[in-house]
Write an enzyme that holds these catalytic residues in place. Structure first.
Site, short mmCIF file in Angstrom:
data_model
loop_
_atom_site.label_atom_id
_atom_site.label_comp_id
_atom_site.label_asym_id
_atom_site.label_seq_id
_atom_site.Cartn_x
_atom_site.Cartn_y
_atom_site.Cartn_z
N TYR A 142 0.82 -1.21 0.00
CA TYR A 142 0.00 0.00 0.00
C TYR A 142 0.86 1.27 0.00
O TYR A 142 0.36 2.36 -0.22
CB TYR A 142 -0.94 0.03 1.22
N ASP A 223 -2.97 -18.09 1.70
CA ASP A 223 -4.13 -18.78 1.11
C ASP A 223 -4.62 -19.89 2.04
O ASP A 223 -5.82 -20.08 2.25
CB ASP A 223 -3.82 -19.30 -0.30
N ASP A 251 -10.91 -8.68 7.93
CA ASP A 251 -12.32 -8.59 7.57
C ASP A 251 -12.97 -9.97 7.55
O ASP A 251 -14.12 -10.14 7.97
CB ASP A 251 -12.50 -7.92 6.20
#
Ligand code: NAD
Length: 360
Positions: A142, A223, A251
């Protein structure tokens, strides 16, 4: 004690949930004999409307002068079409950076009373969820070099992941410190089978772990971790994640507990000053209706009491009050089901505050 708390109400449901949390903090102050001095700097859409920018310098200065910052949420459709650097969310990123907050700590707890709300199969939910995601907040993809350029097939875009050893070390130490106060297990998440940054991450975390012999460290590919969270979240205690993996997995973990309105988060740096907020946004769809769930914000205030102000007993008292009110069947609309008592945002805040005062 006396403490100075900067309260950023924000946009949408922000003012409603923050006012409920202040009511609970006032109850804690009364019961335990503390004085909390609040100031109300502005950020996000509210700041854009009155100053033209999402994060006025005065807000940064006021937060730096405070012992802790409590935030509702910022943003909403009114400001969606502004240029990127003027968007409300830019205020939050700017504040975290100005305060040197590099760690995001997000507990995900499945309340016994709300097990039926989890999207997990009952047999899995029955085993419980009580984990903390520790996410690196100011590095990684980011924040690395990015841009658009033209390639042989026309326009291309790129984002770059960069991590330095000191960045990994400081976030790893926070994860191990959190684990020391819990079940003493850290699962470090990476993609070391593909990414060089992940290989550096894994080697550095392994080295930091040597200073915490009581904590069990395991490494897990991101994953696999996404799958394991659905299969058996009870296996996790502290999940240590680079920025983007933590963004996504936190989340996922949040939703497993049933409602986004129940989960707090804190952003921490090197000192005691921290930023405490619910994990959800400003929920413009229900703003002004007094129906939002204030519990995530009240739990954020509870985290603030222990992490920034050192008031551990007070945190426990506030968390216990929330538990008791849920056990008595009170629910805001987002978690309301047959046989429970539906209450508004403000009423939920009042009930929890009263419980803090009345509990022995
Ligand atoms: P959101 O979290 O605001 O809402 C998603 C859904 O969850 C909505 O249906 C909303 O009604 C519900 N919800 C959220 N909080 C709730 C609560 N306390 N009680 C009951 N229901 C609740 O996410 P969004 O709709 O994607 O974003 C809305 C705005 O918030 C956007 O402008 C976004 O950029 C901003 N946002 C801000 C933050 C922040 O301030 N930290 C975080 C995320 C999103």
């Amino acid at each position: 004690m006396e403490a100075k708390i900067a309260v950023i109400r924000g946009d949408g449901i922000g003012p409603e949930i923050v006012d409920a949390a202040i009511g609970c903090l006032d109850a804690v102050a009364r019961r335990f004999g503390h004085t909390f001095h609040y100031s109300f700097p502005i950020m996000g859409g509210a700041a854009i409307d009155s100053t033209g920018v999402p994060l006025p310098q005065e807000t940064i200065d006021e937060c730096k002068r405070s012992d802790a910052v409590l935030l509702g949420a910022v943003g909403g459709p009114k400001w969606d079409n502004l240029a990127g650097h003027l968007r409300p969310e830019k205020g939050l990123l700017g504040l975290r950076s100005a305060l040197g907050l590099y760690a995001n700590v997000r507990p995900a707890l499945l309340y016994e009373q709300l097990k039926g709300d989890s999207p997990l199969k009952p047999a899995i939910a029955k085993k419980g969820i009580n984990l903390v995601v520790v996410r690196e907040l100011t590095g990684g993809i980011y924040f690395g070099p990015r841009g658009f350029r033209s390639g042989k097939n026309g326009q291309e875009a790129f984002d770059t992941e960069v991590y330095t050893i000191p960045e990994i070390e400081r976030i790893a130490k926070i994860a191990f410190d959190v684990a020391m106060g819990r079940r003493k297990k850290v699962t470090s998440v990476d993609k070391a089978n593909v990414l060089e940054t992940s290989r550096l991450w894994r080697a550095t975390v392994t080295r930091v772990a040597e200073s915490y012999p009581e904590v069990k460290l395991e490494h897990m590919l991101v994953d696999n971790c996404a799958m394991q969270l659905i299969k058996d979240p009870s296996q996790f205690d502290v999940l240590l994640c680079p920025n983007m993996f933590g963004d996504i997995l936190s989340d996922e973990a949040a939703m497993l507990t049933g409602s986004i309105g129940l989960l707090p988060s804190s952003s921490l740096g090197a000192g005691k000053l921290g930023l405490y907020e619910p994990i959800h946004g400003s929920a413009p769809d229900i703003a002004g209706t007094d129906t939002a769930n204030p519990i995530a914000t009240i739990l954020a205030a509870a985290m603030m009491l222990s992490s920034s102000l050192g008031l551990v007993t007070e945190t426990a008292a506030l968390e216990k009050a929330i538990n008791t009110i849920l056990s008595k069947g009170y629910r805001t609309p987002d978690i309301c089901s047959m046989g429970t008592k539906k209450v508004s945002c403000s009423k939920m805040g009042e009930l929890i505050a009263l419980e803090v005062l009345n509990a022995k």
